[in-house]
Motif scaffolding. Structure first.
Motif, PDB file in Angstrom:
ATOM      1  N   MET A   1       0.761  -1.106   0.121  1.00 60.41           N
ATOM      2  CA  MET A   1       0.016   0.104  -0.120  1.00 60.41           C
ATOM      3  C   MET A   1       0.704   1.349   0.010  1.00 60.41           C
ATOM      4  SD  MET A   1      -2.993  -1.139   2.733  1.00 60.41           S
ATOM      5  CE  MET A   1      -4.092   0.432   2.164  1.00 60.41           C
ATOM      6  N   MET A   2       2.025   1.205   0.859  1.00 63.78           N
ATOM      7  CA  MET A   2       2.964   2.431   0.662  1.00 63.78           C
ATOM      8  C   MET A   2       3.762   2.674  -0.271  1.00 63.78           C
ATOM      9  SD  MET A   2       3.917   1.798   4.816  1.00 63.78           S
ATOM     10  CE  MET A   2       5.302   3.210   4.763  1.00 63.78           C
ATOM     11  N   LEU A   3       4.239   1.552  -0.800  1.00 63.33           N
ATOM     12  CA  LEU A   3       5.317   1.680  -1.860  1.00 63.33           C
ATOM     13  C   LEU A   3       4.934   1.300  -3.207  1.00 63.33           C
ATOM     14  CD1 LEU A   3       8.100   0.284   0.287  1.00 63.33           C
ATOM     15  CD2 LEU A   3       7.458   2.884   0.014  1.00 63.33           C
ATOM     16  N   GLY A   4       4.017   0.368  -3.514  1.00 63.48           N
ATOM     17  CA  GLY A   4       3.552  -0.044  -4.580  1.00 63.48           C
ATOM     18  C   GLY A   4       4.055  -1.563  -4.795  1.00 63.48           C
TER      19      GLY A   4
ATOM     20  N   LEU B   1      -4.868  -1.082 -13.250  1.00 63.64           N
ATOM     21  CA  LEU B   1      -3.536  -0.312 -12.875  1.00 63.64           C
ATOM     22  C   LEU B   1      -3.117  -0.475 -11.533  1.00 63.64           C
ATOM     23  CD1 LEU B   1      -4.200   3.230 -14.834  1.00 63.64           C
ATOM     24  CD2 LEU B   1      -2.894   0.950 -15.651  1.00 63.64           C
ATOM     25  N   GLY B   2      -3.812  -1.395 -10.769  1.00 65.09           N
ATOM     26  CA  GLY B   2      -3.585  -1.469  -9.344  1.00 65.09           C
ATOM     27  C   GLY B   2      -4.613  -1.208  -8.513  1.00 65.09           C
ATOM     28  N   GLU B   3      -4.473  -2.208  -7.302  1.00 66.25           N
ATOM     29  CA  GLU B   3      -5.548  -1.843  -6.271  1.00 66.25           C
ATOM     30  C   GLU B   3      -5.212  -0.701  -5.468  1.00 66.25           C
ATOM     31  OE1 GLU B   3      -7.484  -4.348  -2.169  1.00 66.25           O
ATOM     32  OE2 GLU B   3      -5.916  -5.220  -3.487  1.00 66.25           O
ATOM     33  N   PHE B   4      -4.189  -0.456  -5.087  1.00 69.84           N
ATOM     34  CA  PHE B   4      -3.943   0.694  -4.272  1.00 69.84           C
ATOM     35  C   PHE B   4      -3.166   2.003  -5.025  1.00 69.84           C
ATOM     36  CE2 PHE B   4      -2.704  -3.177  -1.585  1.00 69.84           C
ATOM     37  CZ  PHE B   4      -4.112  -3.267  -0.835  1.00 69.84           C
ATOM     38  N   ASP B   5      -3.269   3.121  -4.175  1.00 70.54           N
ATOM     39  CA  ASP B   5      -2.891   4.503  -4.856  1.00 70.54           C
ATOM     40  C   ASP B   5      -1.538   4.414  -5.277  1.00 70.54           C
ATOM     41  OD1 ASP B   5      -4.543   6.543  -5.695  1.00 70.54           O
ATOM     42  OD2 ASP B   5      -2.754   7.688  -4.136  1.00 70.54           O
ATOM     43  N   SER B   6      -0.705   3.564  -4.630  1.00 73.84           N
ATOM     44  CA  SER B   6       0.860   3.644  -4.868  1.00 73.84           C
ATOM     45  C   SER B   6       1.017   2.880  -6.355  1.00 73.84           C
ATOM     46  CB  SER B   6       1.500   2.838  -3.785  1.00 73.84           C
ATOM     47  OG  SER B   6       1.005   1.665  -3.584  1.00 73.84           O
ATOM     48  N   ASP B   7       0.282   2.038  -6.588  1.00 76.05           N
ATOM     49  CA  ASP B   7       0.301   1.314  -7.943  1.00 76.05           C
ATOM     50  C   ASP B   7      -0.254   2.095  -9.011  1.00 76.05           C
ATOM     51  OD1 ASP B   7       1.481  -1.264  -7.034  1.00 76.05           O
ATOM     52  OD2 ASP B   7      -0.556  -1.707  -6.307  1.00 76.05           O
TER      53      ASP B   7
END
Length: 429
Positions: A298-301, A334-340
């Motif tokens: 979640m933090m870093l991708g 493009l990814g589940e989390f904002d970092s991704d």
């Protein structure tokens, strides 16, 4: 002086109207009509855009200041990036507008708002938030304790998936359209509720009301069904207890945290039937996934996001929930989390945004430290909102989700108002 006061009132009223619209959207979409989703968002957006333009017109934007220069430069690069992505055929103009909206547009509101509003003006906002929190939290608690088919658990879409803590126990959404929206609201209001119940008597001055609001906050936290929010609440409340020691020993604050933990365990034991679903949820989740890896993700991708990153990315705004009507794939491709999503949408610009997140976290912490020996109330309040901002920057979906973006902008706006060092404030309280 009169003109400035009128401008202050305009900003406060704009904030309040925008906040109320955030609360009303779910009610309208659940019980009246779900046909005007984009229109609701556009109306909210124009309030922030209009307020920003009003502030610039009345001289609250200071083009010679460092924050303005940084924001102007960043806006320029985001626009250039979007134009390049459109030329390369990565996104359409509509997606580009969504990307500009999510990545940069409303930070201008936060900046101008912080220039125009003083700490004492915030009590009007805190009062509105506290008053509306009471029925919103009660509704959430009722939903948690009601059958899935109950009218209070009505979903926006009739065939939509109903999230449950465990089988038969719903995750409440209260007045919001989805459970994530509700937890984002709870995350935002927690610093305010803690502040007005413990620090700021100008909003609630009777102990019985403070006690009621605080109990509701504890109950809705346990009823939220969100592991992330429960962890967040425990951390922010623990840090709050330590910070409020003022000139006393920090060990006393740590002792308070330990005592609080023991009280929570006792409380959970006494009301075991009520809290059993969330405890089962924690156990099941811990066996199905590695919590540490999930937090780092979640933090870093993810490693995939970093290894597949391209120079210009796939397109700003492409991973936003606003873009779903305009793209063929409605999933989090493009990814589940904002970092991704930041990395996959922006490429090199996404990496720059990661760096800017770290810089903003440093600025936020520095401003809190400067207030420590100036004003006690502002120091604690700013620290609570600093925790909120850091949480959002690391874990929130601020570039991909409209509600998360909205509450984050409001939180940043409040923080920079509170953290302003006014020469009128000397060492006090």
């Amino acid at each position: 002086m009169i003109k400035t006061k009128i401008n202050n009132d305009f900003f406060i009223n704009s904030f309040k109207v925008y906040f109320i619209l955030l609360l009303l959207e779910g009610i309208v979409r659940k019980y009246l009509s779900n046909q005007f989703t984009i229109e609701y968002i556009v109306i909210r957006d124009f309030i922030l855009i209009g307020t920003t333009l009003y502030g610039i017109k009345h001289g609250f934007f200071k083009d010679h200041e460092v924050p303005e220069r940084i924001l102007f430069s960043l806006t320029f690069f985001v626009l250039i990036w979007i134009i390049i992505q459109i030329i390369l055929g990565l996104i359409s103009i509509k997606i580009g507008l969504i990307g500009f909206r999510n990545w940069i547009l409303f930070y201008w509101f936060a900046l101008v708002f912080s220039r125009a509003v003083d700490f004492t003006d915030l009590k009007k906002i805190f009062k509105l938030v506290t008053i509306t929190f009471i029925p919103i939290s009660i509704l959430g608690i009722i939903q948690y304790n009601s059958p899935i088919e109950s009218i209070v658990n009505k979903q926006v879409y009739e065939d939509g998936m109903i999230l449950q803590v465990i089988e038969g126990v719903i995750r409440p959404s209260s007045v919001f359209t989805f459970t994530y929206n509700f937890t984002q609201y709870l995350t935002f209001i927690t610093p305010i509720i803690l502040g007005v119940t413990f620090l700021y008597d100008e909003v609630i001055n009777k102990k019985i009301y403070k006690f009621l609001v605080l109990i509701l906050l504890f109950l809705i936290t346990a009823s939220s069904g969100s592991r992330g929010f429960i962890f967040y609440f425990f951390i922010i409340f623990s840090i709050f207890l330590i910070l409020t020691q003022k000139n006393k020993s920090i060990f006393l604050g740590i002792f308070k945290v330990i005592l609080m933990g023991l009280c929570f365990l006792l409380f959970f034991y006494i009301f075991n039937d009520y809290f059993k679903p969330i405890s089962i949820r924690f156990v099941e989740a811990s066996t199905n996934e590695n919590v540490i890896i999930r937090i780092l993700h979640m933090m870093l991708g993810s490693l995939d996001s970093w290894s597949n990153i391209t120079l210009f990315g796939n397109g700003l705004g492409l991973g936003s929930n606003l873009a779903r009507p305009y793209v063929s794939n409605n999933n989090f491709f493009l990814g589940e989390f904002d970092s991704d999503r930041i990395l996959n949408e922006g490429g090199l610009l996404g990496i720059i945004f990661f760096i800017l997140k770290i810089i903003l976290i440093y600025v936020v912490i520095s401003k809190c430290i400067k207030l420590k020996n100036i004003n006690y109330i502002k120091y604690i309040f700013s620290s609570l909102f600093a925790i909120y901002i850091i949480h959002q920057l690391l874990f929130g979906s601020i570039t991909g989700h409209t509600i998360s973006n909205a509450f984050t902008i409001l939180g940043i706006s409040i923080f920079f108002v509170i953290s302003k060092i006014d020469i009128k404030f000397t060492k006090q309280n």
